[in-house]
Design a protein around this motif. Structure first.
Motif, PDB file in Angstrom:
ATOM      1  N   ALA A 129       1.033  -1.304  -0.067  1.00 44.51           N
ATOM      2  CA  ALA A 129       0.485  -0.131  -0.062  1.00 44.51           C
ATOM      3  C   ALA A 129       0.856   1.109  -0.081  1.00 44.51           C
ATOM      4  CB  ALA A 129      -1.055   0.298   1.441  1.00 44.51           C
ATOM      5  N   VAL A 130       0.115   2.569  -0.571  1.00 43.46           N
ATOM      6  CA  VAL A 130       1.157   3.399  -0.570  1.00 43.46           C
ATOM      7  C   VAL A 130      -0.213   4.874   0.047  1.00 43.46           C
ATOM      8  CG1 VAL A 130       0.117   3.822  -3.121  1.00 43.46           C
ATOM      9  CG2 VAL A 130       2.181   4.990  -2.417  1.00 43.46           C
ATOM     10  N   ASP A 131       0.726   5.434   0.561  1.00 46.22           N
ATOM     11  CA  ASP A 131      -0.243   7.100   0.710  1.00 46.22           C
ATOM     12  C   ASP A 131      -0.704   7.604  -0.275  1.00 46.22           C
ATOM     13  OD1 ASP A 131      -0.770   9.744   1.988  1.00 46.22           O
ATOM     14  OD2 ASP A 131      -0.105   9.202   3.570  1.00 46.22           O
ATOM     15  N   LYS A 132      -2.008   7.879  -0.467  1.00 45.18           N
ATOM     16  CA  LYS A 132      -2.675   8.299  -1.530  1.00 45.18           C
ATOM     17  C   LYS A 132      -2.192  10.124  -2.238  1.00 45.18           C
ATOM     18  CE  LYS A 132      -7.353   6.530  -0.074  1.00 45.18           C
ATOM     19  NZ  LYS A 132      -8.647   6.329   0.226  1.00 45.18           N
ATOM     20  N   ARG A 133      -1.259  10.594  -0.542  1.00 36.88           N
ATOM     21  CA  ARG A 133      -0.632  11.788  -0.909  1.00 36.88           C
ATOM     22  C   ARG A 133       0.711  11.533  -1.836  1.00 36.88           C
ATOM     23  NH1 ARG A 133      -0.871  13.712   4.957  1.00 36.88           N
ATOM     24  NH2 ARG A 133      -0.486  11.694   5.218  1.00 36.88           N
ATOM     25  N   MET A 134       1.522  10.607  -2.368  1.00 36.70           N
ATOM     26  CA  MET A 134       2.503   9.866  -2.854  1.00 36.70           C
ATOM     27  C   MET A 134       2.437  10.121  -4.532  1.00 36.70           C
ATOM     28  SD  MET A 134       4.818   9.493  -0.792  1.00 36.70           S
ATOM     29  CE  MET A 134       5.063   9.050   1.036  1.00 36.70           C
ATOM     30  N   VAL A 135       3.426  10.867  -5.168  1.00 39.08           N
ATOM     31  CA  VAL A 135       2.742  10.973  -6.277  1.00 39.08           C
ATOM     32  C   VAL A 135       3.130   9.606  -7.174  1.00 39.08           C
ATOM     33  CG1 VAL A 135       2.652  12.731  -6.177  1.00 39.08           C
ATOM     34  CG2 VAL A 135       4.999  12.064  -6.707  1.00 39.08           C
ATOM     35  N   HIS A 136       4.059  10.605  -8.936  1.00 42.54           N
ATOM     36  CA  HIS A 136       3.656   8.981  -9.756  1.00 42.54           C
ATOM     37  C   HIS A 136       5.761   8.233  -9.284  1.00 42.54           C
ATOM     38  CE1 HIS A 136       1.487  11.043 -12.864  1.00 42.54           C
ATOM     39  NE2 HIS A 136       0.569   9.514 -11.478  1.00 42.54           N
ATOM     40  N   ALA A 137       6.227   9.430  -8.659  1.00 47.91           N
ATOM     41  CA  ALA A 137       7.662   9.437  -8.749  1.00 47.91           C
ATOM     42  C   ALA A 137       7.532   8.105  -6.728  1.00 47.91           C
ATOM     43  CB  ALA A 137       8.821  10.069  -8.220  1.00 47.91           C
ATOM     44  N   GLN A 138       6.857   8.367  -6.244  1.00 52.46           N
ATOM     45  CA  GLN A 138       6.908   6.932  -5.777  1.00 52.46           C
ATOM     46  C   GLN A 138       6.283   6.090  -5.554  1.00 52.46           C
ATOM     47  OE1 GLN A 138       5.383  10.400  -4.432  1.00 52.46           O
ATOM     48  NE2 GLN A 138       8.174  10.635  -4.295  1.00 52.46           N
ATOM     49  N   TRP A 139       5.387   5.672  -6.899  1.00 52.80           N
ATOM     50  CA  TRP A 139       5.058   4.850  -7.415  1.00 52.80           C
ATOM     51  C   TRP A 139       6.528   3.375  -8.315  1.00 52.80           C
ATOM     52  CZ3 TRP A 139       0.157   2.077  -7.366  1.00 52.80           C
ATOM     53  CH2 TRP A 139      -0.967   3.679  -6.583  1.00 52.80           C
ATOM     54  N   VAL A 140       7.177   4.442  -8.564  1.00 53.08           N
ATOM     55  CA  VAL A 140       8.111   3.445  -8.853  1.00 53.08           C
ATOM     56  C   VAL A 140       8.980   2.726  -8.231  1.00 53.08           C
ATOM     57  CG1 VAL A 140      11.091   3.844 -10.333  1.00 53.08           C
ATOM     58  CG2 VAL A 140       8.173   5.795 -11.002  1.00 53.08           C
ATOM     59  N   ASP A 141       8.909   3.599  -7.125  1.00 52.94           N
ATOM     60  CA  ASP A 141       9.722   3.589  -5.789  1.00 52.94           C
ATOM     61  C   ASP A 141       9.260   1.911  -5.368  1.00 52.94           C
ATOM     62  OD1 ASP A 141      11.772   6.029  -5.554  1.00 52.94           O
ATOM     63  OD2 ASP A 141      10.505   6.364  -4.176  1.00 52.94           O
ATOM     64  N   LEU A 142       7.826   1.919  -5.508  1.00 48.82           N
ATOM     65  CA  LEU A 142       7.303   0.560  -5.052  1.00 48.82           C
ATOM     66  C   LEU A 142       7.382  -0.770  -6.117  1.00 48.82           C
ATOM     67  CD1 LEU A 142       3.423   1.662  -4.314  1.00 48.82           C
ATOM     68  CD2 LEU A 142       5.953   1.947  -2.485  1.00 48.82           C
ATOM     69  N   GLY A 143       7.478  -0.544  -7.755  1.00 51.35           N
ATOM     70  CA  GLY A 143       7.706  -0.928  -8.028  1.00 51.35           C
ATOM     71  C   GLY A 143       9.016  -1.152  -8.553  1.00 51.35           C
ATOM     72  N   ILE A 144       9.963  -0.622  -7.626  1.00 49.45           N
ATOM     73  CA  ILE A 144      11.417  -1.728  -7.776  1.00 49.45           C
ATOM     74  C   ILE A 144      11.456  -2.075  -5.689  1.00 49.45           C
ATOM     75  CG2 ILE A 144      13.775  -0.763  -6.917  1.00 49.45           C
ATOM     76  CD1 ILE A 144      13.423   2.622  -8.169  1.00 49.45           C
ATOM     77  N   TYR A 145      10.398  -1.846  -4.990  1.00 54.96           N
ATOM     78  CA  TYR A 145      10.198  -2.681  -4.304  1.00 54.96           C
ATOM     79  C   TYR A 145       9.644  -4.131  -4.300  1.00 54.96           C
ATOM     80  CZ  TYR A 145       8.564  -5.509   0.046  1.00 54.96           C
ATOM     81  OH  TYR A 145       8.634  -5.764   1.377  1.00 54.96           O
ATOM     82  N   LEU A 146       8.616  -4.341  -5.743  1.00 55.11           N
ATOM     83  CA  LEU A 146       7.877  -5.444  -5.753  1.00 55.11           C
ATOM     84  C   LEU A 146       9.175  -6.095  -6.396  1.00 55.11           C
ATOM     85  CD1 LEU A 146       5.969  -6.704  -6.228  1.00 55.11           C
ATOM     86  CD2 LEU A 146       5.264  -5.636  -8.340  1.00 55.11           C
ATOM     87  N   GLN A 147      10.020  -5.500  -7.175  1.00 52.95           N
ATOM     88  CA  GLN A 147      11.202  -7.002  -8.371  1.00 52.95           C
ATOM     89  C   GLN A 147      12.081  -7.307  -7.170  1.00 52.95           C
ATOM     90  OE1 GLN A 147      10.397  -7.603 -11.342  1.00 52.95           O
ATOM     91  NE2 GLN A 147      12.460  -7.585 -12.486  1.00 52.95           N
ATOM     92  N   SER A 148      12.462  -6.564  -5.828  1.00 47.83           N
ATOM     93  CA  SER A 148      13.080  -6.916  -5.874  1.00 47.83           C
ATOM     94  C   SER A 148      12.437  -7.642  -4.955  1.00 47.83           C
ATOM     95  CB  SER A 148      14.157  -5.792  -3.996  1.00 47.83           C
ATOM     96  OG  SER A 148      14.563  -4.633  -5.050  1.00 47.83           O
ATOM     97  N   LEU A 149      11.489  -7.907  -3.872  1.00 49.25           N
ATOM     98  CA  LEU A 149      10.866  -9.293  -3.695  1.00 49.25           C
ATOM     99  C   LEU A 149      10.772 -10.264  -4.408  1.00 49.25           C
ATOM    100  CD1 LEU A 149       9.896 -10.268  -1.056  1.00 49.25           C
ATOM    101  CD2 LEU A 149       7.408  -8.398  -1.508  1.00 49.25           C
TER     102      LEU A 149
END
Length: 220
Positions: A129-149
């Motif tokens: 999950a992510v805070d709704k106030r985050m922007v596109h750049a933070q969603w990129v970070d989520l993708g990096i976490y997902l791929q790492s996992l």
């Protein structure tokens, strides 16, 4: 030990899992190690909830009566253009063909789609999950976490399936998981051991040739 290149080659989306449980310590270690993923400004914007046992079963049961978000999540751009339209179409057709579901079999396709709500039988369900106030750049970070996992899981002999499907039930799942009010589900991930005998797991999605999307300039 498997290296990163081997994990990249072996990782694929698994949609049928064995009932075999995954050691709690192993799951915790994978989630923690994936937290070493890069993030802009070191925000580490991910919030992760992992479910197993009774907790996962309760969610599965709850999903039988769940309603999607009143405002549907945008999974793909409207009127998808080439070459992306063809890639998506071919991917879907190949997936359903692998389990003998024809294009005209709408019921069969919906039943297969509904398997997402059951995490394809995986013993572990992970929500990021992510805070709704985050922007596109933070969603990129989520993708990096997902791929790492996913790569770490592959290295340990586990199988995964990342599921954007859960964005369309973000409101329901966020309430079920009692997430803070400002958070939304970015995606889910099924984790467990692959049922290698399942026909759907024999299929592999194709990849475009590197020359279709990569340019190298100024190299000798």
């Amino acid at each position: 030990m498997m290296n990163v290149e081997q994990a990249m080659q072996q990782r694929h989306s698994v949609r049928a899992f064995l009932p075999q449980t995954v050691d709690t310590t192993l799951v915790r270690d994978l989630l923690a190690q994936a937290g070493q993923a890069a993030s802009g400004g070191n925000l580490q914007p991910w919030r992760v909830v992992a479910l197993a046992g009774q907790s996962l079963q309760e969610l599965r049961q709850a999903m039988r009566g769940a309603t999607p978000n009143s405002d549907p999540a945008l999974v793909y751009p409207a009127a998808l253009w080439e070459p992306y339209r063809s890639r998506r179409f071919e991917n879907g057709e190949d997936l359903y063909r692998s389990i003998g579901i024809d294009r005209e079999d709408k019921k069969g396709r919906l039943m297969q789609l509904a398997q997402n709500t059951q995490m394809f039988g995986a013993p572990v369900g992970i929500f990021i999950a992510v805070d709704k106030r985050m922007v596109h750049a933070q969603w990129v970070d989520l993708g990096i976490y997902l791929q790492s996992l996913m790569l770490l899981a592959t290295q340990k002999g586990l199988a995964t399936c990342a599921q954007g499907f859960w964005r369309n039930f973000s409101d329901f799942v966020s309430r079920h998981l009692a997430l803070p009010e400002d958070y939304q589900i970015a995606f889910g991930m099924a984790l467990g051991y692959e049922d290698s005998s399942a026909p759907i797991n024999q299929w592999r999605s194709s990849r475009a040739d590197v020359g279709d999307w990569c340019e190298m300039r100024g190299f000798d």
